[in-house]
Design an enzyme around this catalytic site. Structure first.
Site, PDB file in Angstrom:
ATOM      1  N   SER A 148      -6.535   5.896   5.322  1.00  0.00           N
ATOM      2  CA  SER A 148      -5.706   6.009   4.116  1.00  0.00           C
ATOM      3  C   SER A 148      -4.223   5.867   4.396  1.00  0.00           C
ATOM      4  O   SER A 148      -3.397   6.158   3.534  1.00  0.00           O
ATOM      5  CB  SER A 148      -5.975   7.358   3.433  1.00  0.00           C
ATOM      6  OG  SER A 148      -7.322   7.483   3.069  1.00  0.00           O
ATOM      7  N   HIS A 192      -7.398  14.879   9.659  1.00  0.00           N
ATOM      8  CA  HIS A 192      -8.173  14.313   8.544  1.00  0.00           C
ATOM      9  C   HIS A 192      -9.018  15.399   7.875  1.00  0.00           C
ATOM     10  O   HIS A 192      -9.881  15.091   7.049  1.00  0.00           O
ATOM     11  CB  HIS A 192      -9.111  13.208   9.041  1.00  0.00           C
ATOM     12  CG  HIS A 192      -8.419  11.971   9.519  1.00  0.00           C
ATOM     13  ND1 HIS A 192      -7.402  11.361   8.822  1.00  0.00           N
ATOM     14  CD2 HIS A 192      -8.610  11.204  10.638  1.00  0.00           C
ATOM     15  CE1 HIS A 192      -6.993  10.276   9.490  1.00  0.00           C
ATOM     16  NE2 HIS A 192      -7.710  10.171  10.582  1.00  0.00           N
ATOM     17  N   TYR A 200      -0.873   5.927  -1.233  1.00  0.00           N
ATOM     18  CA  TYR A 200      -0.687   4.696  -0.451  1.00  0.00           C
ATOM     19  C   TYR A 200      -0.172   3.572  -1.354  1.00  0.00           C
ATOM     20  O   TYR A 200       0.738   2.823  -0.989  1.00  0.00           O
ATOM     21  CB  TYR A 200      -2.042   4.327   0.165  1.00  0.00           C
ATOM     22  CG  TYR A 200      -2.061   3.114   1.052  1.00  0.00           C
ATOM     23  CD1 TYR A 200      -1.920   3.233   2.433  1.00  0.00           C
ATOM     24  CD2 TYR A 200      -2.280   1.838   0.521  1.00  0.00           C
ATOM     25  CE1 TYR A 200      -1.981   2.118   3.256  1.00  0.00           C
ATOM     26  CE2 TYR A 200      -2.330   0.724   1.332  1.00  0.00           C
ATOM     27  CZ  TYR A 200      -2.176   0.870   2.701  1.00  0.00           C
ATOM     28  OH  TYR A 200      -2.228  -0.242   3.513  1.00  0.00           O
ATOM     29  N   ARG A 227      -5.452  -3.990  10.072  1.00  0.00           N
ATOM     30  CA  ARG A 227      -6.125  -5.222   9.671  1.00  0.00           C
ATOM     31  C   ARG A 227      -5.336  -6.008   8.630  1.00  0.00           C
ATOM     32  O   ARG A 227      -4.898  -7.123   8.871  1.00  0.00           O
ATOM     33  CB  ARG A 227      -7.516  -4.850   9.132  1.00  0.00           C
ATOM     34  CG  ARG A 227      -8.601  -5.853   9.353  1.00  0.00           C
ATOM     35  CD  ARG A 227      -9.939  -5.286   8.933  1.00  0.00           C
ATOM     36  NE  ARG A 227      -9.869  -4.692   7.601  1.00  0.00           N
ATOM     37  CZ  ARG A 227     -10.019  -5.356   6.455  1.00  0.00           C
ATOM     38  NH1 ARG A 227     -10.257  -6.652   6.479  1.00  0.00           N
ATOM     39  NH2 ARG A 227      -9.931  -4.730   5.290  1.00  0.00           N
TER      40      ARG A 227
END
Length: 295
Positions: free
Chosen positions: A49, A108, A193, A257
Site C-alpha cells: 500500500s 503491517h 495512496y 513495479r
C-alpha cells in the site's frame, strides 16, 4: 518446479484470527513486549500500500532533505520492520533496540495486534491505505518474488484468497476499518495512496505539519524529487536490490513495479471484477472510508 514450492499453510497460519507468516509469530513474545519510546514514529500500512514510498518521505523529513544521508543505508535498515523475523537474516526487534531515537518504525499489523507500548507512550502513527483492487494486484506480484512464499497460482485464485482474508495480515477490510477507528485519535494520521498520487506536494506538506516541522518550499521540493517513483525504482536503497537473492527474486518482477492508480484494470476480467466489487460493497457498506480506484 511447483512441487518444490512450500505448501500455503506450512508458511502461514492463523494467529488471533489473522493469517500471519509463521516465521514472524514464532517469536511473538518479542513483538508483544516491545518497548516503544515516546518519540517513536510508527508507519503502518496493509502490505503493498505504499509503505516504502511514505517511509522514504518520512525519513527525508527527519533528515531535513539530506539525500546523501538517506542513501547511506537500505530503507529496511533505516526504518526497521517491527514484526519481521527471518531467523538470523532479519530481526526487526533487534534492529529497533539498537537504534538511537528518534526511531521510525514500520509495521503491517492490524490495530489489535500492535504492541500496547505504542498506545501507552502516545506515539505518533501514520496509516497509509490504498484501494483494494490495486493492493491485490501488487500483492500477487509480491508473492511471485518472495522465495519463502508459496506459489500463488493464478491471479483469480489469489483474489479469492484475498477476499477470504487468507493472505498474510488477513482481511484488508478489517485492517482498514481497525485503523480508521484508531484515527479518531489526533496522534494518528490517516492517509490515502491515491491522494499522494494526485497531489504529492499537498500530502508531503500534510506529513511535515503532522510531524510538527516547517514545510519550507526547498525541503518539499527535495522530498518530491528524491521520492518520485522513478528515483526510488532506480535507488538501491529503496528498490530492495540489497536483499540477498535467497530471499527475493527481482528477475521475476521488480519490487517497485508500476506505482500507479488503476493497474487493476489490466488484471481483473469482467466477471472477477463484478464479483470482487459485490464482495467489497458487502464488507465496506458500514465503513465511512471512501476509496478511489482510479484518478
Amino acid at each position: 518446479m511447483e512441487t518444490s514450492m512450500p505448501e500455503y499453510y506450512e508458511v502461514f497460519g492463523d494467529f488471533h484470527g489473522v493469517l500471519m507468516d509463521k516465521l514472524f509469530t514464532k517469536y511473538w513474545e518479542d513483538v508483544e513486549t516491545f518497548s516503544a519510546r515516546p518519540d517513536d514514529l510508527l508507519v503502518v500500512t496493509y502490505p503493498k500500500s505504499g509503505s516504502t514510498w511514505i517511509g522514504e518521505i518520512v525519513d527525508m523529513i527527519y533528515k531535513e532533505g539530506d539525500v546523501e544521508k538517506c542513501k547511506e543505508d537500505a530503507i529496511f535498515n533505516r526504518i526497521p520492520y517491527l514484526e519481521c523475523r527471518n531467523e538470523d537474516l532479519i530481526n526487526g526487534i533487534k534492529q529497533l533496540k539498537e537504534k538511537e531515537s528518534p526511531r521510525i518504525v514500520k509495521t503491517h499489523l492490524p490495530a489489535k495486534l500492535l504492541p500496547a507500548s505504542f498506545w501507552e507512550k502516545n506515539c505518533k502513527i501514520i496509516y497509509l491505505c490504498r484501494n483494494a483492487k490495486d493492493v491485490v494486484v501488487s500483492y500477487y506480484y509480491f508473492f511471485l518474488i518472495i522465495k519463502s512464499y508459496p506459489n500463488p497460482k493464478s491471479f483469480s485464485e489469489f483474489v479469492e484468497k484475498f477476499m477470504e482474508g487468507q493472505v498474510p495480515y488477513g482481511s484488508w477490510y478489517d485492517h482498514v476499518k481497525s485503523w480508521w477507528e484508531k484515527s479518531k485519535n489526533s496522534r494518528v494520521l490517516f492517509m490515502f495512496y491515491e491522494d499522494m498520487k494526485e497531489d504529492i506536494r499537498r500530502e508531503v506538506v500534510k506529513l511535515i505539519e503532522f510531524l510538527e516541522r516547517d514545510p519550507l518550499a526547498e525541503l518539499v521540493d527535495k522530498i518530491i524529487q528524491h521520492t518520485s517513483f522513478q528515483e526510488m525504482k532506480n535507488n538501491p536503497c529503496t528498490n530492495y536490490s540489497m536483499l540477498p537473492e535467497t530471499m527475493i527474486d527481482l528477475k521475476v518482477s521488480p519490487f517497485m513495479r508500476k506505482g500507479i492508480v488503476g493497474d487493476w484494470r489490466n488484471h481483473f476480467p469482467e466477471a472477477l471484477r463484478e464479483r470482487f466489487e459485490e464482495h467489497y460493497q458487502r464488507h465496506m457498506k458500514d465503513c465511512p472510508v471512501k476509496f478511489r480506484a482510479e484518478l
